[in-house]
Design a protein around this motif. Structure first.
Motif, PDB file in Angstrom:
ATOM      1  N   ASN A 184       0.859  -1.184   0.000  1.00  0.00           N
ATOM      2  CA  ASN A 184       0.000   0.000   0.000  1.00  0.00           C
ATOM      3  C   ASN A 184       0.903   1.244   0.000  1.00  0.00           C
ATOM      4  O   ASN A 184       1.869   1.320   0.765  1.00  0.00           O
ATOM      5  N   HIS A 185       0.574   2.209  -0.843  1.00  0.00           N
ATOM      6  CA  HIS A 185       1.412   3.411  -0.978  1.00  0.00           C
ATOM      7  C   HIS A 185       1.586   4.152   0.361  1.00  0.00           C
ATOM      8  O   HIS A 185       2.669   4.662   0.665  1.00  0.00           O
ATOM      9  N   LEU A 186       0.520   4.185   1.150  1.00  0.00           N
ATOM     10  CA  LEU A 186       0.592   4.881   2.445  1.00  0.00           C
ATOM     11  C   LEU A 186       1.537   4.164   3.398  1.00  0.00           C
ATOM     12  O   LEU A 186       2.281   4.787   4.162  1.00  0.00           O
ATOM     13  N   GLY A 194       4.048   2.523   2.424  1.00  0.00           N
ATOM     14  CA  GLY A 194       5.364   2.901   1.918  1.00  0.00           C
ATOM     15  C   GLY A 194       5.820   4.214   2.537  1.00  0.00           C
ATOM     16  O   GLY A 194       6.941   4.325   3.043  1.00  0.00           O
ATOM     17  N   HIS A 195       4.936   5.215   2.539  1.00  0.00           N
ATOM     18  CA  HIS A 195       5.328   6.513   3.112  1.00  0.00           C
ATOM     19  C   HIS A 195       5.714   6.357   4.591  1.00  0.00           C
ATOM     20  O   HIS A 195       6.659   6.994   5.063  1.00  0.00           O
ATOM     21  N   ILE A 196       5.005   5.515   5.318  1.00  0.00           N
ATOM     22  CA  ILE A 196       5.360   5.298   6.733  1.00  0.00           C
ATOM     23  C   ILE A 196       6.774   4.702   6.824  1.00  0.00           C
ATOM     24  O   ILE A 196       7.588   5.127   7.640  1.00  0.00           O
ATOM     25  N   THR A 202       8.988  12.746  -0.850  1.00  0.00           N
ATOM     26  CA  THR A 202       8.167  12.605  -2.064  1.00  0.00           C
ATOM     27  C   THR A 202       8.252  11.157  -2.551  1.00  0.00           C
ATOM     28  O   THR A 202       9.057  10.368  -2.063  1.00  0.00           O
ATOM     29  N   ASP A 203       7.403  10.833  -3.533  1.00  0.00           N
ATOM     30  CA  ASP A 203       7.266   9.435  -3.952  1.00  0.00           C
ATOM     31  C   ASP A 203       8.589   8.819  -4.412  1.00  0.00           C
ATOM     32  O   ASP A 203       9.345   9.426  -5.171  1.00  0.00           O
ATOM     33  N   ASN A 204       8.832   7.618  -3.931  1.00  0.00           N
ATOM     34  CA  ASN A 204      10.039   6.876  -4.303  1.00  0.00           C
ATOM     35  C   ASN A 204       9.782   5.394  -4.090  1.00  0.00           C
ATOM     36  O   ASN A 204       8.885   5.022  -3.334  1.00  0.00           O
ATOM     37  N   VAL A 248       1.473  13.371   4.920  1.00  0.00           N
ATOM     38  CA  VAL A 248       0.921  14.537   4.216  1.00  0.00           C
ATOM     39  C   VAL A 248       1.441  14.531   2.782  1.00  0.00           C
ATOM     40  O   VAL A 248       2.619  14.793   2.546  1.00  0.00           O
ATOM     41  N   SER A 249       0.552  14.224   1.845  1.00  0.00           N
ATOM     42  CA  SER A 249       1.009  14.133   0.454  1.00  0.00           C
ATOM     43  C   SER A 249       0.005  14.829  -0.453  1.00  0.00           C
ATOM     44  O   SER A 249      -0.905  15.517   0.004  1.00  0.00           O
ATOM     45  N   GLY A 250       0.170  14.605  -1.761  1.00  0.00           N
ATOM     46  CA  GLY A 250      -0.747  15.221  -2.711  1.00  0.00           C
ATOM     47  C   GLY A 250      -2.111  14.543  -2.688  1.00  0.00           C
ATOM     48  O   GLY A 250      -3.123  15.156  -3.017  1.00  0.00           O
TER      49      GLY A 250
HETATM   50 ZN    ZN Z   1       2.992   9.477  -2.152  1.00  0.00          ZN
END
Ligand code: ZN
Ligand code: KG4
Length: 329
Positions: free
Chosen positions: A110-112, A114-116, A297-299, A135-137
């Motif tokens: 899940n992308h979220l 990933g951010h964590i 940012t996304d990676n 906090v993202s787009g």
């Molecule tokens: Zn993102």
């Protein structure tokens, strides 16, 4: 354990090889700003087409830069949502084909999540439990994280995400896309107290709302102002966003009695948010973990990091894996 991570959830084509969910060996990102900026936002159809062109070169570059071969990988992790469905489809199809041809296990992330996990890619790494503000787009949400895979949502935006508000206000101000970095820069020369924009604190809730703020900026602009005030509008808008993000995070750590915070997602690259969150954490004697700007940012390194823990837990995906645009954590 080497994991290849792939992220194509929005407008960045990214691939990364990471070791044990912690060390980045390679992290390649091909952005699409030049394609979308003239439209003032992401055009999903163009994003998908660009992902198709870029996915193979980006993955090859990540493997080469890691000095590895596919045989060295323990698994391939791909983001299957949330995000733009056409964009996600490219990463998922590519990862499935790669797993089919190499025999490596497929992992869905899940992308979220990933951010964590972007907070685990650098020293110092947080212990559990912690409060995660993403906090993202596309998202603005608070989670209580008790362990790998143990997430409790505490609050989320009821309308626009913080990054979306930055991008929309930037468009109103004629600053282009993406709006966050442009407003961040301009705000440094502006007065955050110049205009008293509304803050939606939503009492008794850890939810967020930023659409009223965006409308307030629009109404302010309609009232006819001189261009010399753009830095003040930027600074005042940014102060309204950040005040709410800080206040809600403070409430969350108080409510959950956890003095450990992670801040991630594209808006976490914001210089003023980073400064204010550090100040708040110091005042509250809380530990704070913010990834370097490039990992906010996304990676794909963050996808590989989360994928490592799924693989270790035996959570692999089948070839029937499909991307999902709306995918809660
Ligand atoms: Zn993102
Ligand atoms: O996490 P991300 O790369 O993609 C999503 O998952 O959405 O976040 C992109 C968002 C955009 O809205 C962009 O304007 C915002 O992050 N952003 C910033 C900054 N850099 C990127 N917002 C405020 N200040 C920045 N310096």
């Amino acid at each position: 354990m080497l994991i290849l991570g792939i992220d194509t959830s929005c407008d960045d084509t990214s691939a990364s090889v990471t070791e044990d969910g912690a060390n980045i060996i390679s992290n390649v990102i091909s952005g699409q700003t030049l394609i979308h900026e003239k439209y003032g936002g992401i055009v999903p159809e163009l994003a998908s087409r660009r992902h198709i062109e870029k996915i193979w070169p980006v993955v090859s570059e990540a493997i080469d830069a890691a000095g590895a071969g596919y045989r060295d990988l323990s698994g391939i992790a791909v983001c299957n949502g949330p995000g733009l469905i056409g964009s996600l489809l490219i990463g998922c199809s590519f990862a499935k084909a790669l797993c089919y041809s190499t025999g490596k296990p497929l992992v869905a992330v899940n992308h979220l999540e990933g951010h964590i996990y972007s907070s685990f890619l650098e020293e110092p790494r947080p212990d559990f439990p912690f409060i995660a503000l993403i906090v993202s787009g596309g998202h603005t949400c608070l989670y209580r994280v008790d362990g790998f895979g143990q997430y409790k949502e505490l609050g989320r935006t009821r309308d626009d995400a913080a990054g979306e508000a930055y991008d929309k206000v930037s468009k109103l101000l004629g600053l282009g896309y993406p709006g966050g970095p442009a407003i961040d820069k301009l705000a440094q020369n502006g007065d955050p107290k110049a205009i008293d924009f509304p803050r939606a604190y939503l009492p008794e809730s850890l939810d967020f709302s930023f659409s009223g703020l965006k409308t307030a900026v629009l109404n302010f602009l309609k009232s006819g102002i001189g261009p010399e005030l753009i830095s003040n509008i930027s600074a005042s808008f940014q102060a309204a966003v950040i005040d709410v993000l800080i206040r809600k995070t403070e409430w969350a750590i108080k409510k959950e009695r956890i003095k450990r915070i992670t801040l991630s997602g594209g808006v976490a690259a914001n210089s003023e948010l980073r400064r204010r969150m550090k100040k708040m954490a110091e005042e509250r004697e809380a530990e704070l973990f913010i990834p370097s700007v490039g990992l906010c940012t996304d990676n794909a390194a963050m996808i590989a990091a989360a994928g490592y823990h799924h693989l270790k837990a035996g959570n692999t995906a089948g070839f029937d894996l499909n991307p999902v645009a709306y995918l809660p954590l």
